[in-house]
Design a protein around this motif. Structure first.
Motif, mmCIF file in Angstrom:
data_model
loop_
_atom_site.group_PDB
_atom_site.id
_atom_site.type_symbol
_atom_site.label_atom_id
_atom_site.label_comp_id
_atom_site.label_asym_id
_atom_site.label_seq_id
_atom_site.Cartn_x
_atom_site.Cartn_y
_atom_site.Cartn_z
ATOM 1 N N UNK A 147 35.947 45.688 46.946
ATOM 2 C CA UNK A 147 37.544 46.627 46.757
ATOM 3 C C UNK A 147 37.301 46.721 45.645
ATOM 4 N N UNK A 148 38.403 46.757 44.802
ATOM 5 C CA UNK A 148 38.718 47.906 43.195
ATOM 6 C C UNK A 148 38.340 46.649 42.284
ATOM 7 N N UNK A 149 38.250 45.381 42.294
ATOM 8 C CA UNK A 149 38.945 44.336 41.500
ATOM 9 C C UNK A 149 37.476 43.997 41.315
ATOM 10 N N UNK A 162 34.027 46.179 33.155
ATOM 11 C CA UNK A 162 34.241 45.042 31.890
ATOM 12 C C UNK A 162 33.058 44.094 31.649
ATOM 13 N N UNK A 163 32.197 44.373 31.988
ATOM 14 C CA UNK A 163 30.521 43.598 31.862
ATOM 15 C C UNK A 163 30.031 44.629 31.386
ATOM 16 N N UNK A 164 29.880 46.306 31.715
ATOM 17 C CA UNK A 164 28.621 47.089 31.311
ATOM 18 C C UNK A 164 29.518 47.854 30.341
ATOM 19 N N UNK A 165 31.236 48.002 30.451
ATOM 20 C CA UNK A 165 30.779 48.894 29.296
ATOM 21 C C UNK A 165 31.734 48.753 27.946
ATOM 22 N N UNK A 166 32.709 49.562 26.712
ATOM 23 C CA UNK A 166 33.301 48.951 25.824
ATOM 24 C C UNK A 166 34.626 49.348 26.094
ATOM 25 N N UNK A 171 41.148 52.208 39.592
ATOM 26 C CA UNK A 171 39.742 52.531 40.308
ATOM 27 C C UNK A 171 40.482 52.411 42.041
ATOM 28 N N UNK A 172 39.517 53.085 42.067
ATOM 29 C CA UNK A 172 39.740 53.650 44.070
ATOM 30 C C UNK A 172 38.151 54.097 44.509
#
Length: 461
Positions: free
Chosen positions: A417-419, A426-430, A438-439
Motif C-alpha cells: 500500500x501507499x503507507x 521518509x527513509x531515503x529522501x530529504x 502516493x499512488x
C-alpha cells in the motif's frame, strides 16, 4: 564602480542600522568591516563556495567575497549534502567557507578544476533544471547592481522598516531582492536560519516588529491563517514569488495580510533574478498576474516558431536587460540554447493580457518548485528505483488552488500500500522531497515511443 564600492556608498548613511540573527547583533558599519577584514583572507582565491549553517554568516561570507573580488558560489545545507556535493563537483571552486558556531573558516579544496571565464562573475548561482545536474548561472557585478537599482524603484522600503529573511541566500531572489536591497536602503535585517516552522516565523514577525516579509505562495498561504489571528503583526510590505500562484491563493494571502502592500513578482536565477512586478494597488484585481517588466527589462512571448503571440495567447517568455546572465559556467552549448542576441529564453510558458500584465502559466520543463525549494522528479525517482521492490516510478507536481504545490507520485512494484511506500520515501529522501500523494499502480502510463508520460507535472497551473 565595483559592487563593493556600490554597497559601501549606498550604506554609508545607514551605518548604525542593525543586522542580526537571534542574539547576534551588528551595526552595518561593523558588519561591513568584518566582511572586508575576512575578505582579505580570501584574496588570491579564484572561486569560493559558501556553505554556512547560519544565514547571517552566509551573508557575511558573500560580502567578503564581493569585497575581495572573488567569485562566490552560494550553497545551502538545507538542500542536503548530496545536492551541495553536486555543485562542488560541477564548479570545483578553489575553497569553501563554512562556519563552526559563530566563526567563519576557509577550507582549501583539493585539486580544484575551476577555470576563470572570459569575464569575472561576481557570483555563480546554481540552478539544476529537471535533471538535477547543476547549471551555474554566471552573474556579473553589473547584473546585480542593475537588478537592485530596478527593484528599489518600485519597492519603497527605508530605515523605518525591518525585514525577516527566513529563506537561504542560496536563492538569488533572497540574496538580491531581500538582503542587498534591504542593506542599501537602511532596513533592519533579521535572519532566521533552519527549517521552515510557521509558528516560529509568526513569533519572529511579532517579536521583532517585522514590516517586510518575502515568501512563496505556499509559505504565505500557510502563514496567512496564523496572521488573521494575530492582530499585532506590523507587516507593511509582502513580496510573493517562487511559484505560480492561483487567483484563489492570492486572495487568501490578501485577506490574511489585509494591512500590507502585496507585491507579486517574477524572476529566475538567470535574470539575477527579478524580471517583473505587480503594483500592490493592482494585486487584488489579478492576483495570478506578475505585472509589468522592471524599468530596464524588456520581455516578449514567442510561439514555437519564434513569432510573437497575440495578447492573451500563450508562448515561451524571453527576457532582455542588464540583469541577464553572461551564460552558464563551462557550458557553452547550453548557453547558446538559452541566450540569443542578448535575449534569455526562460522556458516558462506565459501570456500578456490586455492590461499589459504578465502571467506565468507553468514551466516547460519538469522541475517542481514547492515552498521555494527546487525539486527534481528524476532525483526522487532514482532514489526509489534503488529499492528492489520498485518496478517503475514517476513523480510530478500537483497544483491545488487553495493549498499550493504538492509532490505526487505513481509507483509500481512489490508494495502492499501507499503507507509502505511513504515509509521508504521518509527513509531515503530529504523532507522537502517526500511526496504528499502516493499512488501504488500496476503500470506506469507511457506514450507511443515507450517514454513515461509525466502529464500531471504542474497540473492545474
Amino acid at each position: 564602480m565595483t559592487l563593493w564600492e556600490f554597497l559601501l556608498s549606498r550604506t554609508e548613511k545607514y551605518f548604525d542600522v542593525i543586522v542580526s540573527e537571534g542574539e547576534r547583533k551588528f551595526k552595518v558599519r561593523e558588519f561591513l568591516f568584518l566582511a572586508e577584514k575576512f575578505g582579505k583572507q580570501l584574496r588570491g582565491q579564484a572561486c569560493c563556495a559558501v556553505n554556512c549553517e547560519s544565514e547571517l554568516n552566509n551573508a557575511l561570507a558573500l560580502l567578503a567575497c564581493f569585497s575581495a573580488g572573488v567569485t562566490a558560489v552560494p550553497l545551502s545545507h538545507r538542500y542536503g549534502k548530496a545536492h551541495c556535493c553536486k555543485i562542488l563537483e560541477s564548479i570545483s571552486p578553489t575553497c569553501i567557507v563554512t562556519d563552526v558556531g559563530v566563526k567563519l573558516q576557509i577550507n582549501e579544496l583539493a585539486n580544484p578544476r575551476y577555470i576563470s571565464p572570459t569575464f569575472k562573475p561576481a557570483i555563480i548561482m546554481c540552478t539544476s533544471g529537471t535533471t538535477g545536474r547543476p547549471k551555474g548561472a554566471m552573474l556579473s557585478e553589473q547584473n546585480i547592481m542593475a537588478n537592485i537599482s530596478d527593484i528599489e524603484k518600485y519597492f519603497i522600503i527605508d530605515k523605518t522598516d525591518s525585514i525577516l529573511i527566513s529563506r537561504p541566500l542560496y536563492h538569488c531572489a533572497v540574496l538580491t531582492g531581500e538582503f542587498l536591497v534591504s542593506l542599501i536602503n537602511g532596513v533592519h535585517i533579521e535572519f532566521l536560519s533552519g527549517a521552515f516552522n510557521p509558528l516560529h516565523v509568526v513569533r519572529c514577525l511579532k517579536d521583532h516588529k517585522i514590516t517586510v516579509f518575502c515568501g512563496t505562495p505556499t509559505l504565505l498561504s500557510i502563514l496567512s491563517k496564523y496572521a488573521k489571528k494575530s492582530a499585532d503583526l506590523s507587516l507593511r510590505h509582502i513580496v510573493v514569488s517562487g511559484e505560480c500562484m492561483s487567483r484563489e491563493t492570492g486572495l487568501l494571502i490578501a485577506e490574511g495580510f489585509s494591512k500590507a502592500k502585496i507585491y507579486h513578482v517574477y524572476g529566475l536565477t538567470e535574470a539575477c533574478p527579478r524580471v517583473s512586478f505587480m503594483p500592490p494597488e493592482c494585486f487584488t484585481q489579478a492576483p495570478d498576474r506578475v505585472g509589468v517588466p522592471l524599468a530596464s527589462v524588456s520581455i516578449k512571448v514567442l510561439d514555437d516558431r519564434g513569432r510573437p503571440v497575440k495578447k492573451g495567447q500563450r508562448g515561451v517568455l524571453w527576457v532582455h536587460g542588464d540583469n541577464v546572465m553572461g551564460g552558464y559556467y563551462n557550458e557553452p552549448d547550453l548557453t547558446d540554447k538559452v541566450l540569443k542576441n542578448g535575449w534569455l529564453c526562460t522556458k516558462d510558458i506565459a501570456s500578456i493580457d490586455h492590461n499589459g500584465w504578465l502571467k506565468i502559466h507553468g514551466r516547460s520543463d519538469d522541475m517542481i518548485i514547492r515552498a521555494g525549494m527546487n525539486i527534481y522528479p528524476q532525483e526522487i525517482e532514482a532514489e526509489l528505483k534503488k529499492d528492489p521492490r520498485t518496478n517503475e516510478v514517476v513523480v510530478y507536481g500537483i497544483h491545488d488552488d487553495k493549498f499550493g504545490v504538492f509532490i505526487g507520485m505513481d509507483i509500481s512494484g512489490d508494495y502492499k500500500n501507499s503507507d509502505e511506500v511513504h515509509k521508504l520515501c521518509v527513509s531515503v529522501l530529504p523532507d522537502f522531497q517526500v511526496p504528499s500523494v502516493i499512488n501504488v499502480v500496476s503500470e506506469i502510463e507511457k506514450n507511443g515511443s515507450g517514454k513515461v508520460v509525466r502529464a500531471r507535472v504542474n497540473a492545474g497551473i
